[in-house]
Design a protein around this motif. Structure first.
Motif, mmCIF file in Angstrom:
data_model
loop_
_atom_site.group_PDB
_atom_site.id
_atom_site.type_symbol
_atom_site.label_atom_id
_atom_site.label_comp_id
_atom_site.label_asym_id
_atom_site.label_seq_id
_atom_site.Cartn_x
_atom_site.Cartn_y
_atom_site.Cartn_z
ATOM 1 N N ASP A 74 13.984 13.047 14.964
ATOM 2 C CA ASP A 74 13.334 13.871 15.918
ATOM 3 C C ASP A 74 12.238 14.641 15.441
ATOM 4 O O ASP A 74 11.752 14.650 14.208
ATOM 5 N N ASP A 75 11.310 15.595 16.280
ATOM 6 C CA ASP A 75 10.240 16.103 15.920
ATOM 7 C C ASP A 75 10.642 17.303 14.780
ATOM 8 O O ASP A 75 9.966 17.543 13.647
ATOM 9 N N ALA A 76 11.670 17.808 15.080
ATOM 10 C CA ALA A 76 12.272 19.078 14.312
ATOM 11 C C ALA A 76 12.572 18.547 12.906
ATOM 12 O O ALA A 76 12.315 19.131 11.816
ATOM 13 N N GLY A 77 13.177 17.441 12.630
ATOM 14 C CA GLY A 77 13.616 16.840 11.427
ATOM 15 C C GLY A 77 12.265 16.399 10.725
ATOM 16 O O GLY A 77 12.207 16.546 9.496
ATOM 17 N N PHE A 78 11.562 15.806 11.580
ATOM 18 C CA PHE A 78 10.164 15.511 10.706
ATOM 19 C C PHE A 78 9.443 16.734 10.210
ATOM 20 O O PHE A 78 9.068 17.032 9.207
ATOM 21 N N HIS A 79 9.318 17.819 10.899
ATOM 22 C CA HIS A 79 8.767 18.868 10.733
ATOM 23 C C HIS A 79 9.414 19.523 9.423
ATOM 24 O O HIS A 79 8.592 19.999 8.552
ATOM 25 N N ALA A 80 10.941 19.510 9.432
ATOM 26 C CA ALA A 80 11.571 20.280 8.305
ATOM 27 C C ALA A 80 11.158 19.317 6.873
ATOM 28 O O ALA A 80 10.644 19.865 5.916
ATOM 29 N N TRP A 81 11.208 18.147 7.191
ATOM 30 C CA TRP A 81 11.002 17.180 6.189
ATOM 31 C C TRP A 81 9.470 17.296 5.543
ATOM 32 O O TRP A 81 9.024 17.342 4.495
ATOM 33 N N PHE A 82 8.593 17.288 6.788
ATOM 34 C CA PHE A 82 7.038 17.336 6.174
ATOM 35 C C PHE A 82 6.903 18.570 5.379
ATOM 36 O O PHE A 82 6.202 18.645 4.442
ATOM 37 N N ALA A 83 7.282 19.702 6.155
ATOM 38 C CA ALA A 83 7.155 20.917 5.323
ATOM 39 C C ALA A 83 7.563 20.972 3.713
ATOM 40 O O ALA A 83 6.788 21.478 2.893
ATOM 41 N N ARG A 84 8.506 20.357 3.329
ATOM 42 C CA ARG A 84 9.040 20.199 2.136
ATOM 43 C C ARG A 84 8.162 19.163 1.296
ATOM 44 O O ARG A 84 7.953 19.391 0.248
ATOM 45 N N CYS A 85 7.597 18.313 1.913
ATOM 46 C CA CYS A 85 6.789 17.255 1.265
ATOM 47 C C CYS A 85 5.436 17.828 0.908
ATOM 48 O O CYS A 85 4.807 17.245 -0.222
ATOM 49 N N VAL A 86 5.034 18.719 1.597
ATOM 50 C CA VAL A 86 3.474 19.284 1.324
ATOM 51 C C VAL A 86 3.428 20.793 0.696
ATOM 52 O O VAL A 86 2.501 20.989 0.319
ATOM 53 N N THR A 87 4.584 21.342 0.683
ATOM 54 C CA THR A 87 4.596 22.633 0.043
ATOM 55 C C THR A 87 5.493 22.985 -1.072
ATOM 56 O O THR A 87 5.329 23.880 -1.852
ATOM 57 N N GLY A 88 6.285 22.108 -1.343
ATOM 58 C CA GLY A 88 7.273 22.403 -2.380
ATOM 59 C C GLY A 88 7.145 21.007 -3.628
ATOM 60 O O GLY A 88 5.797 20.659 -3.580
ATOM 61 N N PRO A 89 7.749 21.174 -4.611
ATOM 62 C CA PRO A 89 7.649 20.247 -5.804
ATOM 63 C C PRO A 89 8.040 19.015 -5.270
ATOM 64 O O PRO A 89 8.903 18.355 -5.979
ATOM 65 N N ASN A 90 7.566 18.357 -4.314
ATOM 66 C CA ASN A 90 7.905 17.143 -3.664
ATOM 67 C C ASN A 90 6.689 16.124 -3.274
ATOM 68 O O ASN A 90 5.866 16.921 -2.747
ATOM 69 N N VAL A 91 7.052 15.157 -3.419
ATOM 70 C CA VAL A 91 5.751 14.101 -2.750
ATOM 71 C C VAL A 91 6.586 13.018 -2.148
ATOM 72 O O VAL A 91 7.366 12.421 -2.641
ATOM 73 N N ASP A 137 0.961 -1.000 0.092
ATOM 74 C CA ASP A 137 -0.032 0.036 0.064
ATOM 75 C C ASP A 137 0.949 1.002 -0.104
ATOM 76 O O ASP A 137 1.901 1.435 0.967
ATOM 77 N N LEU A 138 0.535 2.252 -1.005
ATOM 78 C CA LEU A 138 1.231 3.376 -0.953
ATOM 79 C C LEU A 138 0.386 4.605 -0.443
ATOM 80 O O LEU A 138 -0.806 4.427 -1.036
ATOM 81 N N GLN A 139 1.078 5.569 0.512
ATOM 82 C CA GLN A 139 0.060 6.415 0.476
ATOM 83 C C GLN A 139 1.114 7.740 0.849
ATOM 84 O O GLN A 139 2.121 7.756 1.237
ATOM 85 N N ARG A 140 0.402 9.097 0.607
ATOM 86 C CA ARG A 140 1.197 10.358 0.785
ATOM 87 C C ARG A 140 1.402 10.088 2.438
ATOM 88 O O ARG A 140 0.361 10.037 3.105
ATOM 89 N N VAL A 141 2.533 10.726 2.780
ATOM 90 C CA VAL A 141 2.579 11.052 4.254
ATOM 91 C C VAL A 141 1.594 12.181 4.798
ATOM 92 O O VAL A 141 1.191 13.052 3.977
ATOM 93 N N THR A 142 1.260 11.958 6.149
ATOM 94 C CA THR A 142 0.375 12.785 6.659
ATOM 95 C C THR A 142 1.353 13.236 7.911
ATOM 96 O O THR A 142 2.112 12.481 8.262
ATOM 97 N N HIS A 143 0.747 14.521 8.494
ATOM 98 C CA HIS A 143 1.420 14.702 9.889
ATOM 99 C C HIS A 143 1.067 13.670 10.878
ATOM 100 O O HIS A 143 1.864 13.644 11.742
ATOM 101 N N GLY A 144 -0.058 12.887 10.889
ATOM 102 C CA GLY A 144 -0.117 11.842 11.756
ATOM 103 C C GLY A 144 0.779 10.614 11.647
ATOM 104 O O GLY A 144 0.764 9.617 12.774
#
Length: 192
Positions: free
Chosen positions: A53-70, A21-28
């Motif tokens: 860690d939390d900071a690393g996840f938030h930086a990665w997640f922000a890039r996943c949902v706002t930039g040209p990245n999936v 199963d593939l899914q887009r990452v979510t904050h959850g």
């Protein structure tokens, strides 16, 4: 938070048939990803350094949902357990229709064909759903497991770049492995 609805695809490797199963990452997914990355840190070294860690996840997640990245999570269909991550980075449309692919799996699932299925499924998603023409994975020549995975998923070696990326304090050589969309759209179907 509920998980995003996955899409399932069965993929066949020469030795095994696997479904993921593939899914887009979510904050959850944060806690599960951090725990998996921490537990697999020795397994990923020296090739990948996913956040732990939390900071690393938030930086990665922000890039996943706002930039040209999936970013896509691969899960074992029956248990829902996390198998690995496939990132489609720096997506460029127009005449290029390409992206860079990065991936890593978790040790519990290694050698069973799951990451091959995940990478193939991510390629299908990139070609069919995103309309991409080309996927490029840049891999250090010494990372034989990653090269074998790219080969099993159908990528072909296209070239070599000395001192391509600055990683772990030094410029590292990389091989370019490429997968082209087997169902290239006709020029009349393309929109710039």
């Amino acid at each position: 938070m509920a998980r995003a609805k996955p899409f399932r695809t069965g993929q066949t490797t020469p030795q095994r048939s696997r479904s993921v199963d593939l899914q887009r990452v979510t904050h959850g997914d944060k806690a599960e990803l951090i725990a998996a990355n921490l537990a697999n840190r020795p397994y990923h070294e020296p090739w990948a350094r996913p956040f732990t860690d939390d900071a690393g996840f938030h930086a990665w997640f922000a890039r996943c949902v706002t930039g040209p990245n999936v970013s896509l999570l691969a899960r074992e269909p029956r248990s829902g357990e996390l198998i690995g991550v496939v990132n489609l980075n720096e997506i460029v449309m127009g005449a290029f229709r390409s992206c860079f692919v990065g991936y890593y799996g978790y040790e519990r699932w290694s050698g069973q064909g799951y990451m091959t299925a995940a990478l193939r499924a991510a390629a299908t998603f990139a070609f069919r759903d995103l309309g991409l023409h080309r996927l490029e994975a840049n891999i250090q020549p010494e990372n034989l497991a990653s090269i074998r995975l790219a080969q099993r998923a159908g990528f072909q070696k296209e070239g070599f770049s000395p001192r391509y990326l600055f990683l772990d304090g030094a410029w590292r050589d990389h091989e370019h492995w490429v997968l082209l969309n087997p169902e290239l759209p006709h020029s009349s179907q393309l929109q710039a």
